[in-house]
Scaffold this active site. Structure first.
Site, PDB file in Angstrom:
ATOM      1  N   PRO A  86      25.871 -31.599  26.490  1.00 57.84           N
ATOM      2  CA  PRO A  86      24.976 -31.601  25.323  1.00 57.84           C
ATOM      3  C   PRO A  86      25.521 -30.733  24.204  1.00 57.84           C
ATOM      4  CG  PRO A  86      23.709 -31.409  27.335  1.00 57.84           C
ATOM      5  CD  PRO A  86      25.151 -31.304  27.734  1.00 57.84           C
ATOM      6  N   CYS A  87      25.283 -31.173  22.983  1.00 61.20           N
ATOM      7  CA  CYS A  87      25.961 -30.564  21.836  1.00 61.20           C
ATOM      8  C   CYS A  87      25.286 -29.302  21.327  1.00 61.20           C
ATOM      9  CB  CYS A  87      26.051 -31.573  20.692  1.00 61.20           C
ATOM     10  SG  CYS A  87      24.438 -32.198  20.160  1.00 61.20           S
ATOM     11  N   GLN A  88      24.117 -28.945  21.879  1.00 61.31           N
ATOM     12  CA  GLN A  88      23.377 -27.815  21.308  1.00 61.31           C
ATOM     13  C   GLN A  88      24.159 -26.510  21.325  1.00 61.31           C
ATOM     14  OE1 GLN A  88      22.290 -29.986  23.501  1.00 61.31           O
ATOM     15  NE2 GLN A  88      20.117 -30.460  23.293  1.00 61.31           N
ATOM     16  N   GLY A  89      25.059 -26.365  22.302  1.00 61.87           N
ATOM     17  CA  GLY A  89      25.737 -25.083  22.434  1.00 61.87           C
ATOM     18  C   GLY A  89      27.033 -24.949  21.665  1.00 61.87           C
ATOM     19  N   PHE A  90      27.429 -25.953  20.892  1.00 61.86           N
ATOM     20  CA  PHE A  90      28.734 -25.912  20.246  1.00 61.86           C
ATOM     21  C   PHE A  90      28.870 -24.794  19.212  1.00 61.86           C
ATOM     22  CE2 PHE A  90      29.398 -30.599  21.307  1.00 61.86           C
ATOM     23  CZ  PHE A  90      30.192 -30.267  22.393  1.00 61.86           C
TER      24      PHE A  90
END
Length: 393
Positions: A86-90
Site C-alpha cells: 500500500p502506498c500510504q507509507g511512501f
C-alpha cells in the site's frame, strides 16, 4: 523448456490476482506463500491458490525467518516475489541498508524490501498506483530503486495501462521489476490499443503503450470494450439477481472468462433508492448530464455511465455505488454487479471469492487484473527459460 516449478511468494496479496495471472500464464509457476492482513481477501487467495501457505498477519509483525521455517516444512523455497505494498507509507521511505530480519520499521514498502533482501529471489515484481512515478518530484521512486540496488538487484520500472494487455479497463499502474544483477529485465509488450488519454509523464521511455511502439495500430488488436466484456450476462434490474447464463458467449473474451463454467455467481445488482434510480435515468458520460436539483456535489465521473464501445474507467472499491465513480451500466438503469466488475477486471467466472458482497466488491476493486499479471509473467518466465536458472522443486 523448464522442468521445475517457479515458486512465487505473494506479499500484500489481496485476492491473489497478480500471482494468479502468473499461474495462468504457465503451470510451472506456483504460488507457495501468500500474505495479507485482511482475512476475507486472504481466504479468496487461498481458494484460488490451494497449494499456498497463507498467513493472515500484519507484515510489520512478521519475521521472514518464521515464514522461511514454514516453507521449509513443506519443502518449498522462493524464486519470485510479487506484490503491491500500500502506498500510504511512501512519504517516509529511506534507503534500505538493513540485514536484520527483525527490523522494527513500520513502512510497508520497507517490509517488502526486507522480504526481498531475506529470500533473495531471482526476480521480484512490485505493482503500485501510477502516482508513485511522480511522488515528491519522482524522488520516492528513485529511493525505491536505490533500496533494491543496494541489496543486489538491477531494477527498472514502467507505467502500464491494463487496456493494452487485453483487460477491458483503462487501469494505469507502475510496474517495477527487479532481477539479480546480470539477469535481463523483460517488460510485457502491448497486445491491444485504444484511443484516449493516458497519464502524462515527461519521460516517454517509462510509458509502455501501443502508441509509443509503432506509428500505426496494425500490429495490435482493438482494446476489449465494456460491451465485449459483459454483454452475455443476463439483463437485470436494480435489486435483482441472476444465477444462470441465458445466452452463449458472444466473443473470445467472454468464452475465455466463462470456460466450462455453467453456474453464474455474483450477478446481483444494488437495490438503489427511488432517488438514485431517478438520477441513473438521466445519467450519461459525466455528472453534467444530471439535473442540478437531483444532486448537490460529486466528482466529474460520479453518477455517470460506462461507454459500451470503450474500455471502462478504472474500477474503484465502490463500483456498485454511482455516487463516487463511473460505474452505471451502459444500457441498464443500475450500477455494475460484482460479476460485471470481475469481468472488467479480467477475472474468470470460476475464480472463487470469499466473503460478504461488500467485501467481495472491495476485493475486486482493489485487485491487480489477472490478465495484466499474465502479461508480466511472460517476461519473468523468459528470465528463467533463457538463463537456465535452477528453480525450485
Amino acid at each position: 523448456m523448464l522442468n521445475k516449478k517457479i515458486n512465487i511468494m505473494d506479499l500484500f496479496c489481496g485476492t491473489g490476482g497478480l500471482s494468479y495471472g502468473f499461474t495462468k500464464y504457465s503451470k510451472q509457476f506456483e504460488t507457495v506463500c501468500a500474505i495479507d492482513i485482511l482475512e476475507s481477501s486472504l481466504k479468496t487467495a487461498q481458494l484460488n491458490h490451494p497449494e499456498a501457505i497463507v498467513i493472515n498477519q500484519d507484515i510489520r509483525t512478521l519475521k521472514p525467518s518464521d515464514v522461511e521455517s514454514l516453507l521449509k516444512e513443506n519443502n518449498k523455497s522462493v524464486d519470485v516475489i510479487v506484490g503491491g505494498p500500500p502506498c500510504q507509507g511512501f512519504s517516509s521511505i529511506r534507503p534500505f541498508r538493513n540485514d536484520n530480519d527483525d527490523d522494527p520499521r513500520n513502512n510497508l514498502f520497507e517490509q517488502y524490501a526486507l522480504f526481498v533482501n531475506y529470500f533473495k529471489p531471482y526476480a521480484f515484481v512490485l505493482e503500485n498506483v501510477v502516482g508513485l512515478a511522480t511522488h515528491k518530484n519522482s524522488e520516492t521512486i528513485k529511493t525505491i530503486e536505490k533500496c533494491f540496488e543496494e541489496i543486489g538487484y538491477d531494477v527498472n520500472w514502467k507505467i502500464v495501462n491494463a487496456a493494452n494487455f487485453g483487460v477491458p479497463q483503462k487501469r494505469e499502474r507502475v510496474i517495477m521489476i527487479g532481477v539479480k544483477k546480470g539477469l535481463p529485465i523483460l517488460f510485457p509488450e502491448p497486445t491491444h490499443y485504444f484511443e484516449g488519454k493516458t497519464i502524462g509523464y515527461n519521460d516517454k521511455s517509462k510509458v509502455i503503450s501501443a502508441v509509443n511502439n509503432l506509428f500505426s495500430f496494425d500490429a495490435y488488436e482493438p482494446a476489449i470494450t465494456v460491451a465485449e466484456a459483459i454483454s452475455d450476462l443476463p439483463p437485470i434490474e436494480s435489486g435483482q439477481t441472476a444465477s444462470s447464463y441465458t445466452m452463449p458467449p458472444q466473443n473470445n473474451y467472454q468464452q475465455e472468462r466463462r470456460g466450462d463454467n455453467d453456474t453464474l455467481e455474483l450477478h446481483s445488482s444494488t437495490n438503489h433508492s427511488p432517488k438514485m434510480l431517478e438520477i441513473i435515468k438521466h445519467s450519461g458520460s459525466s455528472i453534467s448530464c444530471i439535473p442540478k436539483h437531483l444532486i448537490s456535489s460529486g466528482f466529474s465521473t460520479s453518477y455517470s455511465r460506462l461507454e459500451a464501445n470503450k474500455p471502462a474507467n478504472t474500477l474503484t472499491v465502490n463500483f456498485v455505488h454511482p455516487a463516487s465513480n463511473k460505474c452505471i451500466h451502459p444500457f441498464q438503469n443500475r450500477a455494475l454487479t460484482p460479476r460485471e466488475g470481475a469481468r472488467i477486471q479480467g477475472f474468470d467466472d470460476n475464480f472463487k471469492f470469499y466473503g460478504s458482497r461488500t467485501q467481495i466488491v472491495k476485493q475486486i476493486g482493489n485487485a491487480v487484473p489477472p490478465l495484466l499479471g499474465k502479461a508480466i509473467a511472460k517476461g519473468v518466465y523468459e528470465i528463467f527459460k533463457e538463463t537456465s536458472l535452477t528453480t525450485s522443486k
